[in-house]
Design a protein around this motif. Structure first.
Motif, PDB file in Angstrom:
ATOM      1  N   HIS A 301       0.843  -1.196   0.000  1.00 43.94           N
ATOM      2  CA  HIS A 301       0.000   0.000   0.000  1.00 43.94           C
ATOM      3  C   HIS A 301       0.878   1.247   0.000  1.00 43.94           C
ATOM      4  CE1 HIS A 301       0.751   1.131   4.243  1.00 43.94           C
ATOM      5  NE2 HIS A 301       0.817  -0.167   4.447  1.00 43.94           N
ATOM      6  N   SER A 302       0.261   2.367  -0.359  1.00 43.45           N
ATOM      7  CA  SER A 302       0.945   3.668  -0.380  1.00 43.45           C
ATOM      8  C   SER A 302       0.245   4.595   0.605  1.00 43.45           C
ATOM      9  CB  SER A 302       0.917   4.264  -1.795  1.00 43.45           C
ATOM     10  OG  SER A 302       1.403   3.344  -2.746  1.00 43.45           O
ATOM     11  N   GLY A 303       0.125   4.137   1.852  1.00 44.30           N
ATOM     12  CA  GLY A 303      -0.687   4.818   2.850  1.00 44.30           C
ATOM     13  C   GLY A 303      -0.335   6.266   3.079  1.00 44.30           C
ATOM     14  N   PHE A 304       0.961   6.576   3.186  1.00 37.19           N
ATOM     15  CA  PHE A 304       1.370   7.952   3.477  1.00 37.19           C
ATOM     16  C   PHE A 304       0.976   8.883   2.333  1.00 37.19           C
ATOM     17  CE2 PHE A 304       4.555  11.382   3.218  1.00 37.19           C
ATOM     18  CZ  PHE A 304       4.319  11.990   4.440  1.00 37.19           C
ATOM     19  N   THR A 305       1.254   8.453   1.096  1.00 36.54           N
ATOM     20  CA  THR A 305       0.906   9.282  -0.067  1.00 36.54           C
ATOM     21  C   THR A 305      -0.602   9.400  -0.213  1.00 36.54           C
ATOM     22  OG1 THR A 305       2.894   8.402  -1.139  1.00 36.54           O
ATOM     23  CG2 THR A 305       1.351   9.619  -2.520  1.00 36.54           C
ATOM     24  N   ALA A 306      -1.339   8.308   0.050  1.00 35.81           N
ATOM     25  CA  ALA A 306      -2.794   8.366  -0.021  1.00 35.81           C
ATOM     26  C   ALA A 306      -3.367   9.307   1.028  1.00 35.81           C
ATOM     27  CB  ALA A 306      -3.371   6.959   0.154  1.00 35.81           C
ATOM     28  N   ALA A 307      -2.749   9.334   2.213  1.00 38.83           N
ATOM     29  CA  ALA A 307      -3.204  10.259   3.256  1.00 38.83           C
ATOM     30  C   ALA A 307      -2.974  11.705   2.836  1.00 38.83           C
ATOM     31  CB  ALA A 307      -2.471   9.959   4.564  1.00 38.83           C
ATOM     32  N   LEU A 308      -1.838  11.975   2.177  1.00 43.54           N
ATOM     33  CA  LEU A 308      -1.579  13.325   1.675  1.00 43.54           C
ATOM     34  C   LEU A 308      -2.641  13.735   0.661  1.00 43.54           C
ATOM     35  CD1 LEU A 308       2.304  13.405   1.187  1.00 43.54           C
ATOM     36  CD2 LEU A 308       0.964  14.527   2.964  1.00 43.54           C
ATOM     37  N   ARG A 309      -3.060  12.779  -0.187  1.00 41.49           N
ATOM     38  CA  ARG A 309      -4.104  13.094  -1.160  1.00 41.49           C
ATOM     39  C   ARG A 309      -5.405  13.448  -0.447  1.00 41.49           C
ATOM     40  NH1 ARG A 309      -6.597   8.983  -5.636  1.00 41.49           N
ATOM     41  NH2 ARG A 309      -7.137   7.855  -3.731  1.00 41.49           N
ATOM     42  N   SER A 310      -5.726  12.724   0.614  1.00 38.72           N
ATOM     43  CA  SER A 310      -6.950  13.009   1.361  1.00 38.72           C
ATOM     44  C   SER A 310      -6.910  14.398   1.981  1.00 38.72           C
ATOM     45  CB  SER A 310      -7.160  11.952   2.444  1.00 38.72           C
ATOM     46  OG  SER A 310      -7.282  10.662   1.881  1.00 38.72           O
ATOM     47  N   VAL A 311      -5.737  14.782   2.472  1.00 38.21           N
ATOM     48  CA  VAL A 311      -5.580  16.119   3.051  1.00 38.21           C
ATOM     49  C   VAL A 311      -5.772  17.187   1.981  1.00 38.21           C
ATOM     50  CG1 VAL A 311      -3.930  17.697   4.123  1.00 38.21           C
ATOM     51  CG2 VAL A 311      -4.091  15.338   4.922  1.00 38.21           C
ATOM     52  N   SER A 324      -8.161  20.475  -9.332  1.00 37.12           N
ATOM     53  CA  SER A 324      -6.777  20.556  -9.797  1.00 37.12           C
ATOM     54  C   SER A 324      -5.827  19.939  -8.787  1.00 37.12           C
ATOM     55  CB  SER A 324      -6.406  22.024 -10.053  1.00 37.12           C
ATOM     56  OG  SER A 324      -5.083  22.131 -10.490  1.00 37.12           O
ATOM     57  N   ARG A 325      -6.029  20.236  -7.500  1.00 33.36           N
ATOM     58  CA  ARG A 325      -5.170  19.660  -6.456  1.00 33.36           C
ATOM     59  C   ARG A 325      -5.350  18.154  -6.378  1.00 33.36           C
ATOM     60  NH1 ARG A 325      -6.836  24.135  -3.074  1.00 33.36           N
ATOM     61  NH2 ARG A 325      -8.282  22.692  -2.033  1.00 33.36           N
ATOM     62  N   GLN A 326      -6.586  17.693  -6.544  1.00 35.00           N
ATOM     63  CA  GLN A 326      -6.840  16.262  -6.461  1.00 35.00           C
ATOM     64  C   GLN A 326      -6.159  15.501  -7.595  1.00 35.00           C
ATOM     65  OE1 GLN A 326     -10.983  15.214  -6.274  1.00 35.00           O
ATOM     66  NE2 GLN A 326     -10.569  13.246  -5.309  1.00 35.00           N
ATOM     67  N   LEU A 327      -6.162  16.065  -8.795  1.00 36.25           N
ATOM     68  CA  LEU A 327      -5.474  15.421  -9.917  1.00 36.25           C
ATOM     69  C   LEU A 327      -3.978  15.314  -9.652  1.00 36.25           C
ATOM     70  CD1 LEU A 327      -7.226  16.952 -13.067  1.00 36.25           C
ATOM     71  CD2 LEU A 327      -7.394  14.612 -12.239  1.00 36.25           C
ATOM     72  N   LYS A 328      -3.377  16.384  -9.147  1.00 33.95           N
ATOM     73  CA  LYS A 328      -1.937  16.363  -8.861  1.00 33.95           C
ATOM     74  C   LYS A 328      -1.611  15.361  -7.762  1.00 33.95           C
ATOM     75  CE  LYS A 328      -1.127  21.146 -10.321  1.00 33.95           C
ATOM     76  NZ  LYS A 328      -0.753  22.520  -9.897  1.00 33.95           N
ATOM     77  N   ALA A 329      -2.473  15.304  -6.727  1.00 32.65           N
ATOM     78  CA  ALA A 329      -2.248  14.351  -5.644  1.00 32.65           C
ATOM     79  C   ALA A 329      -2.415  12.913  -6.129  1.00 32.65           C
ATOM     80  CB  ALA A 329      -3.211  14.637  -4.497  1.00 32.65           C
ATOM     81  N   THR A 330      -3.359  12.685  -7.042  1.00 34.40           N
ATOM     82  CA  THR A 330      -3.541  11.341  -7.607  1.00 34.40           C
ATOM     83  C   THR A 330      -2.333  10.944  -8.453  1.00 34.40           C
ATOM     84  OG1 THR A 330      -5.946  11.646  -7.633  1.00 34.40           O
ATOM     85  CG2 THR A 330      -5.050   9.902  -9.018  1.00 34.40           C
ATOM     86  N   ASP A 331      -1.744  11.899  -9.174  1.00 32.05           N
ATOM     87  CA  ASP A 331      -0.512  11.625  -9.925  1.00 32.05           C
ATOM     88  C   ASP A 331       0.608  11.203  -8.976  1.00 32.05           C
ATOM     89  OD1 ASP A 331      -1.805  12.252 -12.247  1.00 32.05           O
ATOM     90  OD2 ASP A 331      -0.939  14.253 -12.445  1.00 32.05           O
ATOM     91  N   MET A 332       0.700  11.879  -7.840  1.00 30.79           N
ATOM     92  CA  MET A 332       1.712  11.529  -6.840  1.00 30.79           C
ATOM     93  C   MET A 332       1.495  10.106  -6.326  1.00 30.79           C
ATOM     94  SD  MET A 332       2.674  13.756  -3.440  1.00 30.79           S
ATOM     95  CE  MET A 332       0.983  13.640  -2.827  1.00 30.79           C
ATOM     96  N   LEU A 333       0.218   9.735  -6.123  1.00 33.80           N
ATOM     97  CA  LEU A 333      -0.097   8.377  -5.678  1.00 33.80           C
ATOM     98  C   LEU A 333       0.233   7.357  -6.768  1.00 33.80           C
ATOM     99  CD1 LEU A 333      -1.334   6.708  -3.383  1.00 33.80           C
ATOM    100  CD2 LEU A 333      -3.581   7.077  -4.421  1.00 33.80           C
ATOM    101  N   ALA A 334       0.017   7.720  -8.032  1.00 31.19           N
ATOM    102  CA  ALA A 334       0.354   6.825  -9.150  1.00 31.19           C
ATOM    103  C   ALA A 334       1.863   6.571  -9.193  1.00 31.19           C
ATOM    104  CB  ALA A 334      -0.120   7.434 -10.466  1.00 31.19           C
TER     105      ALA A 334
END
Length: 620
Positions: A301-311, A324-334
């Motif tokens: 899992h990528s828990g830390f990065t997924a938590a950042l996306r939630s924030v 826009s922020r959600q797309l960038k955070a999803t890219d980071m999770l990818a």
């Protein structure tokens, strides 16, 4: 000298010493030649004339060579990111190593196949000579002036060397260099089985008959041995393999997941095998929209990065800024998930939200992959919103945000190359099919029906209150019919939006007690409320954008169609009160709602209603 002595310690020391001297001399020469790195363009103009060269990725299918083959392809994924989209100016010398840079672990290069001193050995960055081979071939076809090119010392069966169109490279003293008399652009891509390079230029005159530069190397032989197959156990290179985990290549499928739809959970469980890898945003057992159950032995899992996306999703701002922020955070999770994919994974199953970023960083290259459609393609979203904004040009939720063109192009390119697309959403499947992409439709999973509620005189709108969800059509229809509306979502329109309509909360007016669930949205990813309604036997009035086939279908923004549909449901409900059998569990009382669910248009609804005996047993 015996073959096993080719890579003794003393010979390796001599080889390294010579290589370092040659690298130093080339570095000094490069300073004088004033080479420069070619810049990338934002887009590739595919309307220009082009020449193409391609080569097979898998030239040896034996199990012993599987890992080095996978390592070679991973190195190609990394290297082509430096080439794809670059513009080579007229008269400027292109240098392979100056453009690619030195291969290293820090840059993502791994152990791959490298031909050295007559043997195929594991080496960091090994295998990228396939890229230089293909580059040399496409440069010949485009009429380039070849300034430097070196052949391999031995011929690997099936490679470009067998046709004398190869160009070996070794950092940095063995290089491939050429120049053009016109500006041109390179496109380098990996499919699941081939490396493809195209060269686009306005003034291009292809010359496919041009012969390679004749170079004679004494002792050039065919069929070099590999460290896995040579059987020379006394060789120094063979001993280096011990303890590196290279003797048991384990190709597998990797699932890179995001939204935990029960439909996808069921589909994966039916196909996943115990040795495959599943990567989820949060640990197994996490509660929420991204919480997945355990499906196989190997879970990451990528828990830390997924938590950042939630924030990021919870930060304040306009709807456009949040998307826009959600797309960038999803890219980071990818990217975080891509780093966990083993190089031996030749098949991927990925969520559509990761698709654009995985295409951009090259993770999909050299692999077959399947896509789980947890949302509509961005291209479809744009088209639907553009069409909807025509009917209501002043609605901000229909025009407040559009993804950038590069993201749209990357995602669409990846979708077109996918081996399979999986979705329960009939609207998405139909849209893709109209553009030549076949999708596999899986069944929606209906939730357990809730406790039966007494029928009320209100409509249920799942919200949120915004134009793209069809709130205006619901409001105007409720006014025309003098009905109350139970609104479950957030209020994203001005407070006066529902003026003239009695608004109820879901607590006092639940979905199960409503006349009908009305959701004429432009597009909906997963219509949870509509599925709940179908499970409870409540009629659903919605657009095709909600993705369910068992609905009373209306057009987005059409108040008249919504009014007609609601009137039909009310009349059928009134008829049910007088004609319904006393036993609500009787077969006759349960068969008609299924017919109602299959009604696809308001025009057909009236004729069907007239033939009903007891369409809604719950209302008795």
């Amino acid at each position: 000298m015996a073959k096993g002595n080719n890579h003794t310690l003393s010979r390796q020391v001599v080889f390294i010493a010579k290589s370092n001297v040659l690298r130093l001399c080339r570095a000094i020469a490069n300073r004088k030649s004033k080479l420069c790195i070619c810049a990338k363009a934002n887009q590739i103009d595919r309307s220009l004339p082009f020449v193409e060269s391609n080569s097979e990725l898998w030239v040896d299918e034996t199990l012993a060579e599987k890992l080095l083959q996978c390592g070679k392809i991973e190195n190609l994924r990394v290297a082509i990111q430096k080439l794809n989209g670059i513009i080579i100016p007229a008269g400027q010398t292109f240098s392979f190593w100056h453009q690619i840079g030195r291969p290293s672990k820090l840059k993502g290069y791994v152990l791959g196949r490298e031909l050295r001193e007559g043997c195929i050995i594991p080496a960091i960055g090994g295998g990228i000579c396939q890229l230089s081979n293909t580059l040399y071939d496409v440069a010949l076809k485009a009429g380039a002036t070849i300034q430097e090119r070196h052949r391999h010392s031995q011929i690997i069966p099936g490679s470009a060397a067998s046709e004398d169109r190869d160009a070996t490279v070794a950092w940095n003293y063995i290089d491939l260099r050429f120049l053009f008399q016109f500006d041109c652009q390179l496109e380098a891509t990996l499919t699941d089985s081939r490396l493809i390079i195209r060269l686009y230029a306005k003034d291009l005159i292809p010359n496919t008959s041009r012969k390679p530069i004749p170079l004679k190397i004494a002792g050039r032989q065919s069929g070099p041995q590999s460290c896995y197959t040579c059987g020379e156990f006394a060789c120094r290179r063979h001993k280096d393999l011990i303890g590196l985990g290279l003797n048991t290549p384990d190709a597998c499928t990797t699932y890179l997941l995001d939204c935990a739809w029960p439909e996808f959970q069921k589909w994966i469980k039916s196909s996943v095998e115990s040795q495959e890898l599943v990567i989820t945003p949060f640990p197994v057992g996490f509660k929420g929209r991204c919480g997945w159950q355990k499906m196989c032995e190997y879970h990451l899992h990528s828990g830390f990065t997924a938590a950042l996306r939630s924030v990021q999703a919870r930060r304040r701002g306009s709807a456009s800024e949040k998307r826009s922020r959600q797309l960038k955070a999803t890219d980071m999770l990818a990217r975080a998930g891509a780093r966990k994919i083993p190089i031996t994974s030749v098949r991927l199953v990925v969520d559509v939200s990761f698709l654009a970023e995985l295409q951009r960083i090259g993770t999909l290259g050299g692999r077959s992959y399947e896509v789980l459609m947890s949302r509509a393609p961005i291209k479809m979203i744009h088209e639907q919103l553009e069409g909807a904004s025509i009917s209501d040009p002043f609605a901000t939720s229909l025009s407040d945000f559009r993804a950038d063109n590069e993201r749209v192009e990357l995602e669409w390119m990846a979708l077109c190359r996918a081996s399979k697309i999986i979705t329960p959403h009939h609207g998405i499947a139909k849209w893709l099919e109209s553009r030549g992409i076949k999708a596999e439709i899986i069944d929606w999973i209906l939730p357990e029906p809730a406790v039966e509620e007494k029928k009320g005189n209100y409509l249920y709108f799942p919200g949120p209150t915004m134009a793209r969800e069809g709130a205006k059509a619901v409001r105007d229809a409720a006014k025309a019919l003098h009905l109350s509306v139970s609104v479950s979502g957030a209020m994203l329109e001005p407070p006066s939006f529902w003026e003239g309509v009695t608004i109820l909360s879901p607590q006092e007016a639940p979905l199960e007690g409503s006349i009908a669930v009305v959701h004429p949205a432009a597009l909906k990813d997963r219509p949870t409320a509509c599925l709940r309604a179908l499970s409870a036997g409540i009629p659903v009035i919605a657009t095709s954008g909600c993705g369910i086939s068992q609905i009373i279908e209306v057009s987005f923004g059409s108040v008249d169609e919504v009014v007609a549909a609601v009137q039909g449901v009310i009349e059928a409900r009134s008829s049910a009160k007088t004609n319904c059998p006393s036993d609500p569990q009787s077969p006759s009382s349960r068969s008609v709602p299924q017919k109602l669910g299959q009604t696809r248009s308001v025009k057909r609804f009236t004729a069907l209603r007239q033939s009903m005996v007891c369409p809604f047993p719950h209302s008795a």
